[in-house]
Design an enzyme around this catalytic site. Sequence first.
Site, PDB file in Angstrom:
ATOM      1  CG  ASN A 157      73.128  20.747  58.826  1.00 20.62           C
ATOM      2  OD1 ASN A 157      72.958  19.833  59.781  1.00 20.62           O
ATOM      3  ND2 ASN A 157      71.800  21.331  58.289  1.00 20.62           N
TER       4      ASN A 157
ATOM      5  NE  ARG B  58      68.955  13.472  42.155  1.00 26.94           N
ATOM      6  CZ  ARG B  58      70.118  13.581  43.254  1.00 26.94           C
ATOM      7  NH1 ARG B  58      70.012  14.255  43.894  1.00 26.94           N
ATOM      8  NH2 ARG B  58      71.049  13.055  42.866  1.00 26.94           N
TER       9      ARG B  58
ATOM     10  CE  LYS C 148      52.803 -22.750  52.978  1.00 23.61           C
ATOM     11  NZ  LYS C 148      51.692 -22.820  52.320  1.00 23.61           N
TER      12      LYS C 148
ATOM     13  CB  ALA D 200      65.459 -38.464  47.588  1.00 23.13           C
TER      14      ALA D 200
ATOM     15  CB  SER E  48      62.714 -41.948  47.327  1.00 23.40           C
ATOM     16  OG  SER E  48      63.926 -41.813  48.349  1.00 23.40           O
TER      17      SER E  48
ATOM     18  CB  ALA F  60      57.068  16.285  53.922  1.00 21.42           C
TER      19      ALA F  60
HETATM   20  C1  UD1 Z   1      69.392  19.616  54.217  1.00 23.24           C
HETATM   21  C2  UD1 Z   1      69.953  20.739  55.047  1.00 23.24           C
HETATM   22  C3  UD1 Z   1      71.497  21.043  54.880  1.00 23.24           C
HETATM   23  C4  UD1 Z   1      72.081  19.627  54.902  1.00 23.24           C
HETATM   24  C5  UD1 Z   1      71.621  18.569  54.247  1.00 23.24           C
HETATM   25  C6  UD1 Z   1      72.034  17.122  54.847  1.00 23.24           C
HETATM   26  C7  UD1 Z   1      68.202  22.585  55.575  1.00 23.24           C
HETATM   27  C8  UD1 Z   1      67.473  23.680  54.794  1.00 23.24           C
HETATM   28  N1  UD1 Z   1      69.361  22.182  54.616  1.00 23.24           N
HETATM   29  O1  UD1 Z   1      69.473  20.169  52.769  1.00 23.24           O
HETATM   30  O2  UD1 Z   1      72.094  22.081  55.393  1.00 23.24           O
HETATM   31  O3  UD1 Z   1      73.491  19.671  54.751  1.00 23.24           O
HETATM   32  O4  UD1 Z   1      70.085  18.529  54.268  1.00 23.24           O
HETATM   33  O5  UD1 Z   1      71.710  15.999  54.015  1.00 23.24           O
HETATM   34  O6  UD1 Z   1      67.841  21.835  56.262  1.00 23.24           O
HETATM   35  N2  UD1 Z   1      61.590  18.199  54.306  1.00 23.24           N
HETATM   36  C9  UD1 Z   1      60.352  18.107  54.367  1.00 23.24           C
HETATM   37  N3  UD1 Z   1      59.601  19.375  54.128  1.00 23.24           N
HETATM   38  C10 UD1 Z   1      60.120  20.487  53.435  1.00 23.24           C
HETATM   39  C11 UD1 Z   1      61.415  20.297  53.033  1.00 23.24           C
HETATM   40  C12 UD1 Z   1      62.174  19.191  53.281  1.00 23.24           C
HETATM   41  O7  UD1 Z   1      59.535  17.507  55.084  1.00 23.24           O
HETATM   42  O8  UD1 Z   1      59.316  21.412  52.882  1.00 23.24           O
HETATM   43  C13 UD1 Z   1      62.279  17.071  54.517  1.00 23.24           C
HETATM   44  C14 UD1 Z   1      62.640  16.017  53.225  1.00 23.24           C
HETATM   45  O9  UD1 Z   1      61.724  15.167  53.082  1.00 23.24           O
HETATM   46  C15 UD1 Z   1      64.128  15.444  53.780  1.00 23.24           C
HETATM   47  C16 UD1 Z   1      64.424  16.704  54.643  1.00 23.24           C
HETATM   48  O10 UD1 Z   1      63.603  17.415  55.119  1.00 23.24           O
HETATM   49  O11 UD1 Z   1      63.754  14.491  54.637  1.00 23.24           O
HETATM   50  C17 UD1 Z   1      65.587  17.566  54.162  1.00 23.24           C
HETATM   51  O12 UD1 Z   1      65.320  18.292  53.057  1.00 23.24           O
HETATM   52  P1  UD1 Z   1      66.160  18.217  51.707  1.00 23.24           P
HETATM   53  O13 UD1 Z   1      65.258  18.989  50.569  1.00 23.24           O
HETATM   54  O14 UD1 Z   1      66.614  17.161  51.353  1.00 23.24           O
HETATM   55  O15 UD1 Z   1      67.537  19.184  52.089  1.00 23.24           O
HETATM   56  P2  UD1 Z   1      68.694  19.196  51.693  1.00 23.24           P
HETATM   57  O16 UD1 Z   1      68.718  20.243  50.422  1.00 23.24           O
HETATM   58  O17 UD1 Z   1      69.113  17.970  51.296  1.00 23.24           O
END
Ligand code: UD1
Length: 452
Positions: free
Chosen positions: A173, A18, A337, A366, A391, A13
């Site tokens: 994690n 960035r 193509k 050619a 050619s 989601a």
């Molecule tokens: C998360 C982990 C962290 C881990 C890190 C690894 C949690 C709370 N933290 O942190 O422990 O070390 O990833 O990269 O899980 N997303 C949603 N909906 C939301 C929030 C997030 O779909 O409401 C999805 C984001 O699109 C993304 C993933 O979940 O794909 C992780 O979310 P992000 O906010 O990037 O978590 P981090 O702060 O990186």
Amino acid sequence: MSDRTCLAIVLAAGLGTRMRSPLPKVLHEIGGLPLVGHVLNSVAEAGATQVAVVVGPDMPKLEAHVAQQAPSATCHTQMERLGTAHAVKAAEDVYKAAPDHVLVLFGDTPLVTCDTLNRLRERLSQGADVVVLGFQTENPFGYGRLLEEGGELVAIREEKDATSDERRVTLCNAGIMAFKGSALKDLVNAIKNENANNEYYLTDAVEVAHAKGLRVVAETASEEEVQGINNRKQLSACEAVFQTRRRDAAMESGVTLVAPETVYFSHDTVLEPDVYVEPNVVFGPGVHIASGARIRAFSHLESASVCVDATVGPYARLRPGAKIGEGAHIGNFVEIKNAQIEAGAKVNHLSYIGDARVGAKSNVGAGTITCNYDGYMKHHTDIGAGSFIGSNSVLVAPLKLGDGAFVAAGSVVTSDIPENALVIGRSKQVVKENRATKMRQTLAAAKAARKS
Ligand code: UD1
Ligand code: CA
């Protein structure tokens, strides 16, 4: 593992601000495939029987990609971004049926392998209720830390909520977790948003599970495998890992890459054993190269196939629909193509062959081009077997040349030619003896007159 049902929930989601792009983050590509597509491939390979993708509101392109890449997967919209546990909850309809295993993955972490996912599932089968994928890193900043006591995982602490002692922990994690399906619903429902971000963290499932007396364990993978993507620099870092994997796998399977670091693969590139690839070659999506073929330096191929013992390049371009037959030769500065170049045919220098068939053992000289486009429609050129195209000929389609046709160099061919006919489609040569000498005298005199 195969007898157990397995649901994979892919969280996608995030907007990925960035990346500075209107495209949802997980649609950015490595190896020509969106990030989330790599994750969908890995979970399919790991035997997921059901896949749920959590998307943000208004992401039609993402939903379309999921429908194409994993037609049986379902999309679930998380209306507000209230954290990873909240995102998982968007798929409650699917996990409330309590499949045996549930894998939760992030759509922006594309390099995770089927082997690693299988190890997580193995731990569930051996009795764990929750398995967290961790990795060791010298730079843990920003990651959730895995806090262990006596071989059991007791909590994951997010950077912002960690004490200074906890921040020194280097086991982090990766974001990928596996749950016994029967436990997930209660765990997610028990998670609160009491933390620095007021978000519902899926990582808190660890503390909740531990308090309930469930078995929570950690598995590890390399930092390289679980790196996530938040910006374009990380995207290129993942691309580099992906390319290295593909080059190594190709060489392992019997492909020669003279300068592997200069050859670019797509996610679906197929190079059979004993293919030979010279430096600086780019394989776009949909390429198949058969055994014994040689792809010479600086060639670019996409949606094309090359049969056994054919040669392509140097400096050749194969565009979608190019089919190069057995032992055929495509030489320098040649573009093909939507055309079949049949066995043993040669198109060796400076040609464009589009929407065409070049029959077996024909020779295209050619500079020859097919005029396939009249500004409105594309037309086909059919060149029979054993033909010789002199050619610098221009073949104006639609056009059919019978087998064994012979086209004189420099011809503009506009109508069909029967088998074994000779066609000369150019103005007749005129020779005027000594006229050059006279012309030079006239010109020299004119120049002298101007000077005086
Ligand atoms: C998360 C982990 C962290 C881990 C890190 C690894 C949690 C709370 N933290 O942190 O422990 O070390 O990833 O990269 O899980 N997303 C949603 N909906 C939301 C929030 C997030 O779909 O409401 C999805 C984001 O699109 C993304 C993933 O979940 O794909 C992780 O979310 P992000 O906010 O990037 O978590 P981090 O702060 O990186
Ligand atoms: Ca992240």
